[in-house]
Design an enzyme around this catalytic site. Structure first.
Site, short mmCIF file in Angstrom:
data_model
loop_
_atom_site.label_atom_id
_atom_site.label_comp_id
_atom_site.label_asym_id
_atom_site.label_seq_id
_atom_site.Cartn_x
_atom_site.Cartn_y
_atom_site.Cartn_z
N TYR A 130 0.76 -1.17 -0.15
CA TYR A 130 0.18 0.04 0.21
C TYR A 130 0.93 1.25 -0.03
CZ TYR A 130 -4.23 -2.80 1.26
OH TYR A 130 -5.18 -3.91 1.07
N LYS B 199 4.38 -14.51 5.17
CA LYS B 199 4.56 -15.39 3.92
C LYS B 199 5.95 -15.30 3.76
CE LYS B 199 2.87 -18.28 0.65
NZ LYS B 199 2.34 -19.33 1.31
N ASP C 285 -1.44 -17.97 4.64
CA ASP C 285 -2.42 -18.61 3.76
C ASP C 285 -2.98 -20.04 4.72
OD1 ASP C 285 0.04 -19.50 3.63
OD2 ASP C 285 0.02 -20.58 1.64
N ASP D 104 -5.26 -6.65 6.25
CA ASP D 104 -6.30 -6.14 5.65
C ASP D 104 -7.23 -7.24 5.25
OD1 ASP D 104 -8.47 -4.48 4.44
OD2 ASP D 104 -7.02 -3.87 2.95
N ASP E 145 -10.81 -9.23 7.04
CA ASP E 145 -12.00 -9.03 6.32
C ASP E 145 -12.71 -10.53 6.28
OD1 ASP E 145 -11.98 -6.36 5.98
OD2 ASP E 145 -12.31 -6.74 3.90
#
Length: 326
Positions: free
Chosen positions: A122, A166, A198, A222, A226
């Site tokens: 971002y 990751k 993951d 983020d 969600d």
């Protein structure tokens, strides 16, 4: 509670932000003495002025102790990212909790994401190099990762937290993030547990109780928060706080919900819970606890908005919360 009048910047923004932010203000007024400075940002402002985030709004937020923000539509990246910069927000705190009375997929869910809030993908370094090729540069610094880790150690009161990353693939960037966070935790005597992001996505769905406080890079925080919203009943229940060393910006995780905007049926719970986080930040811990208790009572007993299986209006839910506070 202090007798001093606190000043809060409010930015309703677009869509249901225009409905849920005033709802949260009513709840704040039920527990404290506040003055509001209303500012503009979002799609409607850009259509009128050419700027999604007017300089005046940015300056107000940069000088305020606390800001309550609703939502922005197509201009979201042009609004919320600079606003987070305005408060020097290095962490985004996102609780995901299931409440009694809500038809949650995993009613045992109760966890908090501490998301790095300044860099990662971002950072805005994107380029279209040709008709066939675009690139995105991911930025991770040791200093930002350590800053987040120090906050996490304080947040968990020097007990333990999990790190989702990751680093097995993004060895230089997520590897740097992981190493910095682990190092700070070790210096503070805080235990950490690592999980690949993951794998976390699978594990949290199967058994969310194995997670408590999860420290994440920007994009992972983020996306994974969600995902957790789906376990507790939807985005209409998730608040968040963008915290800097001296200022805070508080916002619901949901967006503008254009399909129901203007109909008066938006769920105000996430924004009211964001206002509770604002109260905590300003030092009104008892009032924040009262607001959370009132919201939980309304979620359990009703009235409820359509997203939670009811037929109540935004105003109905808001008044129910206020009545419990009174």
């Amino acid at each position: 509670m202090s007798e001093e009048t606190e000043e809060i910047v409010v930015i309703p923004g677009d869509g249901i932000g225009q409905e849920v932010v005033p709802a949260a203000q009513k709840v704040l007024d039920a527990v404290g003495n506040f003055e509001y400075v209303e500012a503009d940002a979002g799609d409607a402002v850009k259509a009128e002025t050419g700027e999604a985030l007017p300089q005046e709004t940015y300056d107000l937020v940069a000088e305020a102790d606390a800001t309550l923000f609703g939502a922005a539509g197509e201009t979201a990246a042009d609004v919320i990212l600079p606003l987070r910069t305005a408060v020097d927000s290095f962490v985004n705190v996102r609780p995901a909790k299931a409440y009694p009375g809500v038809d949650a997929l995993r009613p045992e869910t109760d966890l908090v994401f501490l998301r790095e809030n300044t860099e990662g993908v971002y950072s805005g370094h994107e380029d279209r190099l040709s008709d066939d090729l675009s690139t995105l540069t991911r930025v991770v610094t040791t200093s930002a990762s350590e800053r987040l880790a120090e906050f996490a150690c304080d947040y968990v009161d020097n007990t333990s937290f999990q790190i989702a990353h990751k680093a097995n693939v993004m060895r230089e960037t997520d590897g740097r993030f992981r190493d910095a966070v682990v190092s700070v935790a070790e210096e503070n005597g805080v235990e950490t547990e690592e999980v690949l992001m993951d794998a976390f996505a699978t594990k949290v769905c199967l058994d969310p109780t194995q997670f408590d406080v999860v420290v994440c890079p920007n994009l992972a925080g983020d996306v994974l928060s969600d995902l957790a919203a789906g376990l507790v009943g939807g985005l209409g229940l998730l608040p968040s706080a963008n915290l800097g060393p001296e200022r805070g910006l508080f916002e619901p995780v949901h967006g503008t919900a254009p399909d129901i905007a203007g109909e008066g049926i938006a769920n105000p719970s996430a924004t009211i819970l964001s206002a509770a986080m604002l109260l905590d930040y300003l030092g009104y811990e008892d009032e924040a606890a009262d607001v959370r208790t009132a919201v939980e009572s309304v979620l359990e007993d009703g009235p409820r908005t359509a997203d939670l299986g009811g037929d109540a209006s935004t105003e109905d839910v808001t008044e129910a919360v206020v009545s419990r506070l009174e």
